[in-house]
Scaffold this active site. Structure first.
Site, PDB file in Angstrom:
ATOM      1  N   CYS A  82      21.890  25.466   4.744  1.00 43.07           N
ATOM      2  CA  CYS A  82      20.667  25.947   5.391  1.00 43.07           C
ATOM      3  C   CYS A  82      20.037  27.007   4.468  1.00 43.07           C
ATOM      4  O   CYS A  82      20.745  27.875   3.955  1.00 43.07           O
ATOM      5  CB  CYS A  82      21.049  26.502   6.764  1.00 43.07           C
ATOM      6  N   CYS A  94      20.374  30.679   5.403  1.00 44.09           N
ATOM      7  CA  CYS A  94      21.818  30.979   5.347  1.00 44.09           C
ATOM      8  C   CYS A  94      22.250  31.161   3.895  1.00 44.09           C
ATOM      9  O   CYS A  94      23.045  32.057   3.581  1.00 44.09           O
ATOM     10  CB  CYS A  94      22.625  29.855   5.990  1.00 44.09           C
TER      11      CYS A  94
END
Length: 159
Positions: free
Chosen positions: A81, A84
Site C-alpha cells: 500500500c 503504508c
C-alpha cells in the site's frame, strides 16, 4: 467499446472493494475500539515471555498487541500500500530509537487478513496507540508523520 471497458473496470473495482470489505469487517460495522484490548490484558499479565526485538515487531507478522507493560503503537497496513510504504522507513527509525522504551509494531493485514476483525479496521494504514496498561488511547487512519507519532508517544509518557 469504451463503454464496455468502463463497465468492466467499475465491476472489477466494485468486486475488489466488496472483497476487501468482507476481509476487514466481515460485513459488520467496525467497533470504536479494538475488542482485543481487554482480552489481551489478562494474557499479558500472565505472560513472562521477553519482549520481541524491534525488527520482529515491525516484520509485518501478527504480534501480541499491546506489548505488555509498554506504550505501544501498532501500524496496521500492507507492504504494498503506497501510504503504508511511505511509513515503513519512519516505523523502522522509531522502532530503533524507542527500543526498550516503547513498542512500535507493524502488522501487514493483506498478508494476515485474519487479524483485521480483531482491530475493527476501516482503512489502512491505521495507527493505534496504547498506554502502558494496555488501554487504547488514540486511533488514526492514513499516513502519520514521524513528528506526530513521537508527540503521541511523549504524551503517553515515553521519554
Amino acid at each position: 467499446m469504451k463503454k464496455v471497458i468502463i463497465v468492466l473496470a467499475l465491476a472489477v473495482f466494485a468486486l475488489g472493494g466488496a472483497a476487501f470489505y468482507m476481509q476487514t469487517d466481515a460485513g459488520a460495522p467496525a467497533p470504536v475500539t479494538a475488542p482485543s484490548t481487554e482480552a489481551a490484558a489478562p494474557a499479558a499479565s500472565s505472560s513472562n515471555a521477553s519482549t520481541p526485538s524491534a525488527a520482529e515487531l515491525i516484520s509485518g507478522e501478527p504480534q501480541q498487541v499491546p506489548v505488555p507493560g509498554m506504550v505501544t503503537m501498532v501500524d496496521l497496513g500492507a507492504k504494498s500500500c503506497i501510504p503504508c510504504r511511505m511509513m515503513a522507513p519512519i516505523l523502522k527509525e522509531l522502532s530503533q530509537e524507542y527500543e526498550g522504551r516503547a513498542a512500535i509494531v507493524f502488522i501487514d493485514v493483506w498478508e494476515n487478513p485474519d487479524v483485521t476483525p480483531e482491530f475493527g479496521l476501516r482503512a489502512i494504514p491505521t495507527q493505534i496507540f496504547y498506554d502502558a496498561e494496555g488501554k487504547e488511547r488514540m486511533r488514526h487512519e492514513g499516513f502519520m508523520d514521524k513528528d506526530a507519532i513521537e508527540a503521541k508517544l511523549i504524551e503517553l509518557g515515553v521519554e
